[in-house]
Design an enzyme around this catalytic site. Structure first.
Site, PDB file in Angstrom:
ATOM      1  N   ASN A 158      17.157 -31.001  67.552  1.00 23.81           N
ATOM      2  CA  ASN A 158      16.676 -30.719  66.194  1.00 23.81           C
ATOM      3  C   ASN A 158      15.706 -31.794  65.716  1.00 23.81           C
ATOM      4  O   ASN A 158      15.438 -31.897  64.520  1.00 23.81           O
ATOM      5  CB  ASN A 158      17.862 -30.645  65.230  1.00 23.81           C
ATOM      6  N   HIS A 198      26.257 -22.269  57.071  1.00 22.25           N
ATOM      7  CA  HIS A 198      26.749 -23.272  58.023  1.00 22.25           C
ATOM      8  C   HIS A 198      28.222 -23.618  57.774  1.00 22.25           C
ATOM      9  O   HIS A 198      28.689 -23.601  56.634  1.00 22.25           O
ATOM     10  CB  HIS A 198      25.893 -24.533  57.860  1.00 22.25           C
ATOM     11  N   GLU A 224      21.112 -21.360  52.797  1.00 24.48           N
ATOM     12  CA  GLU A 224      20.272 -22.278  53.568  1.00 24.48           C
ATOM     13  C   GLU A 224      18.813 -21.853  53.414  1.00 24.48           C
ATOM     14  O   GLU A 224      18.531 -20.661  53.424  1.00 24.48           O
ATOM     15  CB  GLU A 224      20.650 -22.225  55.063  1.00 24.48           C
ATOM     16  N   SER A 271      20.259 -21.965  60.407  1.00 23.90           N
ATOM     17  CA  SER A 271      20.276 -22.861  61.556  1.00 23.90           C
ATOM     18  C   SER A 271      20.275 -22.117  62.885  1.00 23.90           C
ATOM     19  O   SER A 271      19.732 -22.611  63.862  1.00 23.90           O
ATOM     20  CB  SER A 271      21.488 -23.789  61.468  1.00 23.90           C
ATOM     21  N   ASP A 329      20.884 -25.610  51.373  1.00 24.35           N
ATOM     22  CA  ASP A 329      20.961 -26.523  52.507  1.00 24.35           C
ATOM     23  C   ASP A 329      19.618 -26.447  53.228  1.00 24.35           C
ATOM     24  O   ASP A 329      19.252 -25.408  53.788  1.00 24.35           O
ATOM     25  CB  ASP A 329      22.120 -26.096  53.418  1.00 24.35           C
ATOM     26  N   HIS A 337      17.048 -27.517  58.041  1.00 28.07           N
ATOM     27  CA  HIS A 337      16.019 -27.130  59.018  1.00 28.07           C
ATOM     28  C   HIS A 337      14.648 -26.896  58.393  1.00 28.07           C
ATOM     29  O   HIS A 337      13.726 -26.472  59.082  1.00 28.07           O
ATOM     30  CB  HIS A 337      16.477 -25.887  59.786  1.00 28.07           C
ATOM     31  N   LYS A 385      17.740 -34.425  61.458  1.00 26.69           N
ATOM     32  CA  LYS A 385      16.916 -33.438  62.167  1.00 26.69           C
ATOM     33  C   LYS A 385      15.458 -33.873  62.139  1.00 26.69           C
ATOM     34  O   LYS A 385      15.067 -34.706  62.934  1.00 26.69           O
ATOM     35  CB  LYS A 385      17.204 -32.054  61.609  1.00 26.69           C
TER      36      LYS A 385
HETATM   37  C1  LIG Z   1      23.026 -29.817  61.087  1.00 26.08           C
HETATM   38  C2  LIG Z   1      23.394 -29.137  59.837  1.00 26.08           C
HETATM   39  C3  LIG Z   1      24.212 -29.763  58.897  1.00 26.08           C
HETATM   40  C4  LIG Z   1      24.934 -31.040  59.177  1.00 26.08           C
HETATM   41  O1  LIG Z   1      24.110 -32.135  59.131  1.00 26.08           O
HETATM   42  P1  LIG Z   1      24.594 -33.473  59.848  1.00 26.08           P
HETATM   43  O2  LIG Z   1      23.815 -34.532  59.172  1.00 26.08           O
HETATM   44  O3  LIG Z   1      24.296 -33.317  61.286  1.00 26.08           O
HETATM   45  O4  LIG Z   1      26.070 -33.597  59.576  1.00 26.08           O
HETATM   46  C5  LIG Z   1      24.410 -29.137  57.694  1.00 26.08           C
HETATM   47  N1  LIG Z   1      23.879 -27.923  57.441  1.00 26.08           N
HETATM   48  C6  LIG Z   1      23.110 -27.293  58.329  1.00 26.08           C
HETATM   49  C7  LIG Z   1      22.545 -25.964  57.990  1.00 26.08           C
HETATM   50  C8  LIG Z   1      22.869 -27.858  59.560  1.00 26.08           C
HETATM   51  O5  LIG Z   1      22.154 -27.204  60.468  1.00 26.08           O
END
Ligand SMILES: *Cc1c(COP(=O)(O)O)cnc(C)c1O
Length: 373
Positions: free
Chosen positions: A48, A134, A178, A182, A207, A210, A230
């Site tokens: 990522n 997620h 989101e 993801s 969220d 991405h 990411k």
């Molecule tokens: C990767 C991810 C997270 C978690 O983030 P980390 O910092 O790796 O704990 C949260 N939400 C989504 C949509 C993700 O893809």
């Protein structure tokens, strides 16, 4: 065998039977999207690290300098002695980037979602999630004790219908979604969702794990969370919101209060990555352009983000396809239930500014050949 090991053994056998057992594979990483497994150098389409910043010399140097000045760890929770100066600078930059008054940095994105929802909603309140949200959004919602409902994926009309039926029985309502999903790489209809939120006096937490640095257009939600792990190539999570909301969460988010502050190196790396990201629009444009090149070559629906799913369906078939690609030098990890719904096992292809056009073309050719007939 004692009952604990017997329990674990039985559970593992059931996972094996469903091709759902997970195993760790030691993986080295390097520049130009390289990943090393078992002595083989592969081109990774599973990281990522969308902008390649985890390997950027300036990001690495910022982390090294931070260790030299501040030490390896934060030494305490942020409300005690763990609030080193880099965190404040990072928060100011994140807030400005998102056009928000304030930001707070958490230990990870997962921890951010575990803390945010329970601080804003509880018994008597309503949390409505996109059904594909997620795992950590679900975890935060469950921890809150609020009533949980879902709406159909990316369907603002279904969200409105859900709120229309349930909103009046609850004090407060929080919508969770989101910006970029993801595992599907598609974009939420944020304008429509925010309009529904206004109609029903609901708050929206999006969220942006991405989206940051890759797909950033479109309206912002009042609560914008994400990760430093990411596109920023480091580790940690954040929330951007109004100053009042951030002040409340600083006193109420348990996953912020009862845990150690983010290590200086992680914070400094993320801050330097954010500076680079903001200064290099060509780097930001690359992952989406490469994803679109890939979908065009394979005749798939045009990519909406840096993430492209190649749906396989059966979990074992997805694993087999991933293994065949690995034999040809590509690391494309298969994603299986429960990470994705049953029957939708897939390859999740993630594009990075660190990829070359020829690497993308070679992967497209291999996928086309291995999935033909
Ligand atoms: C990767 C991810 C997270 C978690 O983030 P980390 O910092 O790796 O704990 C949260 N939400 C989504 C949509 C993700 O893809």
């Amino acid at each position: 065998m004692d009952s604990l090991d017997a329990f674990a053994g039985d559970k593992l056998a059931a996972l094996d039977a469903g091709t759902l057992r997970r195993r760790l594979t030691t993986t080295g990483r390097g520049a130009e999207a390289a990943a090393t497994r078992g002595g083989h150098v592969l081109v990774s389409f599973s990281c990522n690290d969308y902008l390649g910043l985890s390997q950027h010399p300036r990001v690495i140097a910022a982390a090294q300098d931070a260790v030299a000045v501040h030490g390896a760890g934060a030494g305490g929770s942020r409300l005690v002695t763990g609030n080193h100066a880099i965190l404040g600078a990072l928060e100011a930059r994140l807030a400005a980037h998102k056009g928000k008054e304030a930001a707070m940095v958490f230990g990870s994105g997962y921890l951010a979602n575990l803390g945010i929802t329970p601080a804003l909603a509880g018994a008597g309140d309503l949390v409505v999630l996109d059904e594909l949200s997620h795992a950590c959004m679900w975890a935060g919602a469950k921890l809150s004790g609020a009533r949980i409902l879902t709406f159909r994926h990316n369907d603002a009309a279904d969200l409105a219908a859900t709120l229309s039926a349930a909103r009046a029985q609850h004090r407060r309502a929080l919508i969770l979604t989101e910006r970029i999903f993801s595992m599907d790489g598609d974009r939420a209809p944020m304008g429509d969702i925010l309009a529904v939120a206004r109609d029903f006096d609901a708050w929206t937490l999006v969220d942006d794990a991405h989206g940051l640095g890759v797909v950033e257009d479109g309206p912002r939600a009042p609560l914008e969370m994400g990760t430093l792990s990411k596109s920023l190539g480091s580790y940690g999570g954040y929330l951007c919101a109004s100053q009042t909301v951030i002040d409340l969460l600083t006193s109420r988010a348990r996953s912020f209060i009862y845990t150690t502050g983010l290590p200086p190196a992680s914070a400094a790396a993320a801050l330097e990555a954010l500076v680079i990201l903001e200064g290099e629009p060509e780097r930001r444009a690359r992952p989406l352009a490469l994803a679109r090149r890939f979908t065009a070559r394979l005749g798939l629906a045009e990519a909406e983000s840096a993430v492209v799913p190649v749906l396989v369906g059966d979990a074992q078939k997805a694993l087999d396809l991933s293994a065949r690609l690995e034999a040809e030098g590509f690391l494309v990890v298969a994603i299986r239930p429960p990470t994705v719904p049953a029957g939708t096992a897939r390859l999740r292809v993630a594009f990075s500014a660190a990829h070359s056009e020829s690497q993308v073309d070679a992967l497209a050719e291999a996928v086309a050949r291995l999935t033909a007939g």
